[in-house]
Motif scaffolding. Sequence first.
Motif: not given
Length: 356
Positions: A141-146, A148-166
């Motif tokens: 419920e706290k830790e997640g990841i998203a 996206g397609d690559a920009i400048n050759g590398r995939l976009l990676i987003l992470k959250t450790t507070d349930g998607g608040e940040t």
Amino acid sequence: MKYFALLFISLFVFSCSQKADKKETSQQKPEPYWQAQESGVYAGLRGLSTVSDQVAWASGSGGTVIRTTDGGATWQNVSIPGTDTLQFRDIEAFDANTAIVLSAGLPAVIYKTTDGGQNWEQKYFSMVEGTFYDAMDFWNEKEGIAFGDAINGRLLILKTTDGGETWNELPFEQRPQALEGQGGFAASGTCLRTVGESQVYIGLGGQEASLFYSFDKGETWQKTVTPIQSGEPTEGIFSIDFKNEMEGLMVGGDYRGDSLTKINAAYTTDGGKSWFPVMAGMKPKGYRSGVALWKNYVFAVGRESCDYYREGDKAYTLMEGQYYAVDVSLDGEAVWASGPGGAVGKLGFKDNSIRY
């Protein structure tokens, strides 16, 4: 050895702890089907996240978000005001009140609700050119990841450790490096999959059906090339699911149609480090954008056709319906599907019994 491995996977990967009665004939086995429901919307529902037999959420085109709390007897339209130009290609729900939606394309946004969709708060926003998020998933419920397609050759990676608040972007040098023109498919929200406490997998398509995997929640990545059909921008890995931390299945093909799809399923028994094609007679019957492993069943769905495999069967069996996504509920007691034209369905059995 390869033939033995392929036979082994058909008999083992999709097995469950309680074996089916071998004396039971196919006519005696319950037949699964999709119980079509009235969603009240006409959006393409590519995002799907189910909590239980009673609670499910779906999202899609036109900023659409819907949910049910009564097993699908009624669906509520809880779409976010002012987002009718957005494509919510993925959604993650934790209970009847809490859900997070992710948009594909620009603006790239993430919204969260904690009151059943009555109110939504924006938790992420980006207008960076080229941003296109494909999918997200959570370990808990706290830790997640998203990603996206690559920009400048590398995939976009987003992470959250507070349930998607940040949400925080992974530093550029730590992101997986994609081939030119290679990307993910925001077709069902399941080309990214978290497994266990720290594993995560990202499937891509295009000139190569690459799989990036991480065993430390996306901090470091490794790559393997899978046998899923690839070479064209419309071909590749569309969905991944795991039975446990070692055994998994991926599906895909060519989204232009079932007739153009040849190699659409592959399996792993070593935690995703290596993948092998499923035997020709033991694979789904066309392009598949979603897959779910549930008890001793495999459910594979696509916009033209769907099918299932049951332990002990000699081949997949077609099911009525056209869906983009399929999902096993968090409590493991229900399976749901969503698709074009507001289509939603709940797994049922024609004789109202399930025997293993």
